[in-house]
Design an enzyme around this catalytic site. Structure first.
Site, PDB file in Angstrom:
ATOM      1  N   SER A 193       0.840  -1.211   0.000  1.00 30.08           N
ATOM      2  CA  SER A 193       0.000   0.000   0.000  1.00 30.08           C
ATOM      3  C   SER A 193       0.866   1.249   0.000  1.00 30.08           C
ATOM      4  O   SER A 193       2.009   1.222   0.452  1.00 30.08           O
ATOM      5  CB  SER A 193      -0.887   0.029   1.241  1.00 30.08           C
ATOM      6  OG  SER A 193      -1.543  -1.191   1.418  1.00 30.08           O
TER       7      SER A 193
HETATM    8  N1  SAH Z   1       0.199  -4.765   4.214  1.00 25.74           N
HETATM    9  C1  SAH Z   1       0.770  -5.377   3.064  1.00 25.74           C
HETATM   10  C2  SAH Z   1      -0.139  -5.204   1.878  1.00 25.74           C
HETATM   11  C3  SAH Z   1      -0.283  -6.469   1.108  1.00 25.74           C
HETATM   12  S1  SAH Z   1      -1.516  -6.470  -0.134  1.00 25.74           S
HETATM   13  C4  SAH Z   1       2.171  -4.863   2.807  1.00 25.74           C
HETATM   14  O1  SAH Z   1       2.644  -4.007   3.570  1.00 25.74           O
HETATM   15  O2  SAH Z   1       2.823  -5.327   1.879  1.00 25.74           O
HETATM   16  C5  SAH Z   1      -2.769  -7.426   0.627  1.00 25.74           C
HETATM   17  C6  SAH Z   1      -2.459  -8.848   0.926  1.00 25.74           C
HETATM   18  O3  SAH Z   1      -3.632  -9.456   1.440  1.00 25.74           O
HETATM   19  C7  SAH Z   1      -2.026  -9.696  -0.262  1.00 25.74           C
HETATM   20  O4  SAH Z   1      -0.760 -10.220  -0.027  1.00 25.74           O
HETATM   21  C8  SAH Z   1      -3.080 -10.796  -0.323  1.00 25.74           C
HETATM   22  O5  SAH Z   1      -2.560 -12.056  -0.703  1.00 25.74           O
HETATM   23  C9  SAH Z   1      -3.576 -10.823   1.112  1.00 25.74           C
HETATM   24  N2  SAH Z   1      -4.881 -11.440   1.314  1.00 25.74           N
HETATM   25  C10 SAH Z   1      -6.006 -11.350   0.565  1.00 25.74           C
HETATM   26  N3  SAH Z   1      -6.990 -12.088   1.117  1.00 25.74           N
HETATM   27  C11 SAH Z   1      -6.472 -12.649   2.251  1.00 25.74           C
HETATM   28  C12 SAH Z   1      -6.985 -13.536   3.247  1.00 25.74           C
HETATM   29  N4  SAH Z   1      -8.237 -14.017   3.214  1.00 25.74           N
HETATM   30  N5  SAH Z   1      -6.158 -13.895   4.253  1.00 25.74           N
HETATM   31  C13 SAH Z   1      -4.890 -13.449   4.322  1.00 25.74           C
HETATM   32  N6  SAH Z   1      -4.347 -12.629   3.408  1.00 25.74           N
HETATM   33  C14 SAH Z   1      -5.130 -12.234   2.386  1.00 25.74           C
END
Ligand code: SAH
Length: 250
Positions: free
Chosen positions: A94
């Site tokens: 993000s």
């Molecule tokens: N906070 C993270 C942002 C990652 S993007 C950072 O700093 O990099 C969001 C993430 O949520 C993705 O990696 C995706 O795979 C994950 N995601 C989506 N649905 C999910 C679920 N049900 N459980 C765990 N992770 C999930």
């Protein structure tokens, strides 16, 4: 040979402030790679403060965690721009202003650190690292094995003893760590899963992107849920754009 990149010798110091700071320091300190990264990071946080970030703990935590260590080498010179970046497997880290906004909402003026916090969507581990400086205990869950492993690698050097990385479906929350003072999601679904609200402590707060309106349009908004003795209160904030919340693991 694929090795973790070190910080590049030259970063795009787009603002005068960082350039001044760098110039002022070069006379007294050895010119190291870390010094460049520090100046650019301070600059990034300075911009967030100018845009309205006030929480001193969030400010300190974002100054502390080196975002460039969480992105691929080809993207390192964009690490301190206010932009989301690809982290592999179709996911994104993000943008810093959104991370700051969500963390500030999550803390909502709490004096000192939060208790236990659950993060859904570890991704590359950047927000988890920032969170670990704002809470006593952080559980961060990721559904993609590749990213769970990547985050583990990215976070190793920080030795954050209060950060626990979990591989699993975060739509179910993580019952063993409940109740949580805070729950924060980095992926947006159609609705807030019941498990999250169940696992929130009384007095706890949840911050997540969720489908706004009918959902079909793909519009999302930031949603805050406060759980109190009297019940659950939901507030909808500004529009955001996050990757989808998906069920199951992969
Ligand atoms: N906070 C993270 C942002 C990652 S993007 C950072 O700093 O990099 C969001 C993430 O949520 C993705 O990696 C995706 O795979 C994950 N995601 C989506 N649905 C999910 C679920 N049900 N459980 C765990 N992770 C999930």
């Amino acid at each position: 040979m694929r090795e973790r990149p070190t910080f590049p010798a030259r970063l795009d110091l787009s603002l005068g402030q960082a350039r001044t700071q760098k110039t002022a320091l070069t006379g007294v300190l050895p010119q190291g790679l870390g010094l460049d990264s520090g100046a650019v990071r301070m600059n990034m946080v300075g911009k967030l403060v100018n845009q309205g970030l006030t929480d001193p703990l969030v400010i300190a935590a974002m100054k502390n965690i080196e975002r460039h260590r969480f992105v691929d080498s080809a993207l390192v010179n964009q690490a301190y721009k206010d932009t989301s970046l690809p982290i592999g497997l179709g996911q994104t880290i993000s943008k810093p202003s959104v991370v700051a906004r969500m963390l500030e909402l999550l803390r909502h003026g709490t004096a000192g650190k939060l208790g236990r916090v659950l993060e859904v969507g570890t991704g590359c581990g950047y927000q988890a690292a920032v969170l670990s400086l704002l809470a006593n205990e952080v559980y961060s869950i990721e559904r993609l094995r590749g990213l769970h492993d990547k985050a583990r690698g990215n976070l190793r050097h920080l030795h954050l003893a209060n950060l626990h990385l979990l591989f699993g479906d975060g739509m179910l929350g993580f019952a063993s760590g409940a109740p949580y003072a805070g729950i924060i999601a980095a992926a947006g679904g159609e609705a807030v899963p019941h498990a999250w609200v169940d696992q929130l402590a009384e007095g706890g707060r949840l911050v997540a992107p969720m489908a706004a309106g009918a959902g079909r349009s793909g519009q999302q908004a930031l949603v805050v849920i406060d759980k109190t003795l009297q019940g659950v209160r939901q507030t909808v904030f500004e529009a955001v754009h996050f990757v989808p919340l998906k069920s199951g693991i992969a």
